[in-house]
Scaffold this active site. Structure first.
Site, PDB file in Angstrom:
ATOM      1  N   PHE A  25       0.801  -1.214   0.000  1.00 19.90           N
ATOM      2  CA  PHE A  25       0.000   0.000   0.000  1.00 19.90           C
ATOM      3  C   PHE A  25       0.837   1.268   0.000  1.00 19.90           C
ATOM      4  O   PHE A  25       0.302   2.354  -0.219  1.00 19.90           O
ATOM      5  CB  PHE A  25      -0.919   0.038   1.237  1.00 19.90           C
ATOM      6  CG  PHE A  25      -1.974  -1.020   1.241  1.00 19.90           C
ATOM      7  CD1 PHE A  25      -3.212  -0.783   0.667  1.00 19.90           C
ATOM      8  CD2 PHE A  25      -1.744  -2.258   1.815  1.00 19.90           C
ATOM      9  CE1 PHE A  25      -4.195  -1.750   0.661  1.00 19.90           C
ATOM     10  CE2 PHE A  25      -2.724  -3.237   1.818  1.00 19.90           C
ATOM     11  CZ  PHE A  25      -3.951  -2.989   1.237  1.00 19.90           C
ATOM     12  N   ARG A  84      -0.908  -6.558  15.548  1.00 24.70           N
ATOM     13  CA  ARG A  84      -1.348  -7.547  14.556  1.00 24.70           C
ATOM     14  C   ARG A  84      -0.323  -7.889  13.474  1.00 24.70           C
ATOM     15  O   ARG A  84      -0.656  -8.579  12.515  1.00 24.70           O
ATOM     16  CB  ARG A  84      -2.669  -7.126  13.906  1.00 24.70           C
ATOM     17  CG  ARG A  84      -3.835  -7.105  14.886  1.00 24.70           C
ATOM     18  CD  ARG A  84      -5.151  -7.336  14.188  1.00 24.70           C
ATOM     19  NE  ARG A  84      -5.571  -6.202  13.403  1.00 24.70           N
ATOM     20  CZ  ARG A  84      -6.637  -6.216  12.621  1.00 24.70           C
ATOM     21  NH1 ARG A  84      -7.376  -7.298  12.526  1.00 24.70           N
ATOM     22  NH2 ARG A  84      -6.962  -5.153  11.928  1.00 24.70           N
ATOM     23  N   ASP A 118       5.562  -0.082  12.209  1.00 23.74           N
ATOM     24  CA  ASP A 118       4.493  -0.518  11.302  1.00 23.74           C
ATOM     25  C   ASP A 118       3.234  -0.960  12.034  1.00 23.74           C
ATOM     26  O   ASP A 118       2.940  -2.154  12.166  1.00 23.74           O
ATOM     27  CB  ASP A 118       4.980  -1.635  10.386  1.00 23.74           C
ATOM     28  CG  ASP A 118       4.065  -1.778   9.160  1.00 23.74           C
ATOM     29  OD1 ASP A 118       3.048  -1.069   9.106  1.00 23.74           O
ATOM     30  OD2 ASP A 118       4.372  -2.593   8.280  1.00 23.74           O
TER      31      ASP A 118
END
Length: 467
Positions: free
Chosen positions: A26, A136, A155
């Site tokens: 992305f 996550r 991140d």
């Protein structure tokens, strides 16, 4: 599959482009030099073809999360966020020249460094959890190294708010470091799955490979997923790794989430116990304390350390021993002085007078501090739990309470014998004990990164534990 070329770096006023650092699904990351103050920075820029309202909101959420968390010493610092002239949102971040992913496969990392890194990164994860945030995507490549050699977690691009992660969420997965329940789409992320990823990451830094990777074997996605779901955690293969460390990593990567450490904090304590066992300098816990906890703490170092001789995996016993050694407590919460303290008392005539004045002064100061903290918290409108109940069934105890008025994003933090659990939404907390004794619980409402006033501590006795 061909790898795409990086996008054109945007023209950012006050910054000079130097080179490309990396590319993702992305976004691209570029190295810029900031003109004032003059320093190198990493700039993460969204790809123009993926920018829509949903992605823009995700990017803004990441910027806000990183801004809230980046004051932590082991979380990558974000300096600013904005939108370039061509419409692409970007983040300006601290520049780190290397990642652990570039080292752990090439050289064998010292065990002391791995344990210290594990404590620091787990502290960052615990801090995020206390803010209601799941990362996550915990893995070696998301652990960067600052110019001073300090590991930082980066991140938070697929981070989610605790309680809002659902199995239907579309997230990118790093298979070798993802818990089996995440790979099976049972959940998108939980505190328990983050513990699994922490265990897998520390394992990788020790072994030089991911936990279920077979050297020279089939390490494709399907094969890896199959082994993660069914196979036992293999030994790290390093002779300098003690059995206690192998055991704690295997526990962190248990197939059943309930069998893992209760949260990042317990994982940290287990790593510190191994440091203690190996006579290594114990890495400090990097988790902010609430004002009320700081006011009542005696020794700052003792808040982040565990004593010698502690066994891994017995957190409840550790907490009970620490509490009893400090000051015995009755079921109603009153404290009793120890025999040693009474033995050091002054003669009765002067000792009672001096002791009475000291106690009165301490009580007065304590009441003033407690009153100020309570007033500050009540002014913030954070509800208070007032009716904690306990039900005992053999070795199992369930504490429950009425919802005092939680809002979306709120959570409970349950403190058991002085140790805080990960945030939860359920108005109940269950545990089992492995020895007779007294268990004390208090419940605090967490809201917007702040803790409210703790409930009155509720204690219950367990007289017998079935053999």
């Amino acid at each position: 599959m061909t790898r795409r070329l990086p996008s054109t770096p945007p023209n950012l006023p006050g910054f000079s482009f130097i080179r490309v650092l990396g590319s993702g699904g992305f976004a691209d990351v570029f190295l810029y030099e900031q003109n004032m103050p003059r320093r190198l920075v990493a700039v993460k820029v969204l790809l123009s073809e993926v920018v829509d309202d949903e992605v823009r909101q995700m990017f803004q959420a990441e910027a806000n999360l990183m801004a809230q968390l980046s004051s932590h010493p082991s979380i990558l610092t974000v300096y600013q966020a904005s939108v370039a002239a061509d419409g692409r949102p970007y983040l300006v971040m601290e520049y780190c020249s290397s990642t652990l992913a570039q080292r752990y496969r090439a050289v064998q990392l010292p065990l002391s460094e791995v344990l210290s890194t594990g404590v620091r990164i787990a502290s960052a994860v615990e801090t995020a959890h206390r803010q209601g945030v799941l990362h996550r995507d915990i893995k070696p490549s998301n652990i960067l190294t600052t110019a001073y050699g300090h590991p930082v977690l980066a991140d938070f691009g697929i981070a989610a708010t605790l309680g809002q992660a659902a199995a239907s969420d579309a997230v990118g997965l790093s298979v070798p470091w993802s818990a089996p329940e995440v790979l099976l789409d049972e959940v998108a992320g939980t505190v328990a799955s983050e513990v699994w990823s922490l265990g897998a990451t520390v394992y990788s830094l020790i072994a030089g490979r991911s936990p279920f990777e077979i050297i020279g074997g089939d390490n494709g996605t399907v094969a890896l997923v199959g082994r993660i779901e069914k196979a036992k955690v293999p030994p790290t293969g390093r002779p300098d790794v003690p059995r206690s460390l192998e055991a704690l990593l295997a526990r962190a990567m248990s197939k059943r989430p309930a069998d893992r450490q209760a949260g990042a904090l317990e994982f940290i304590r287990d790593l510190q116990a191994v440091e203690e066992e190996l006579a290594l300098p114990q890495t400090q816990l990097e988790v902010a304390m609430d004002d009320w906890a700081l006011a009542t703490a005696v020794d700052p170092d003792e808040r982040t350390r565990i004593g010698a001789g502690t066994t891994v995996g017995s957190s409840r016993s550790r907490r009970r021993r620490a509490r009893s050694a400090a000051r015995p407590r009755t079921v109603d919460g009153n404290s009793q002085g120890s025999g040693a303290e009474r033995g050091r008392a002054a003669p009765p005539s002067t000792g009672r007078l001096i002791g009475g004045v000291a106690v009165a002064a301490a009580v007065f100061v304590g009441l003033v501090v407690a009153g100020l903290v309570t007033l500050a918290r009540d002014a913030g409108g954070i509800p208070v739990v007032t009716d904690v109940r306990a039900r005992t069934d053999g070795a199992a105890i369930e504490f429950a309470w009425e919802d005092p008025g939680l809002r979306a994003g709120d959570a409970y933090i349950v403190t058991v014998d002085g140790a805080a659990s990960p945030p939860q939404r359920a108005a109940a907390y269950s545990l089992s004990v492995d020895e007779p004794g007294t268990v004390c619980v208090s419940v605090t409402v967490w809201r917007d990164g702040k803790s409210g006033t703790p409930s009155v501590e509720r204690c219950t006795d367990v007289d017998e534990v079935p053999g």
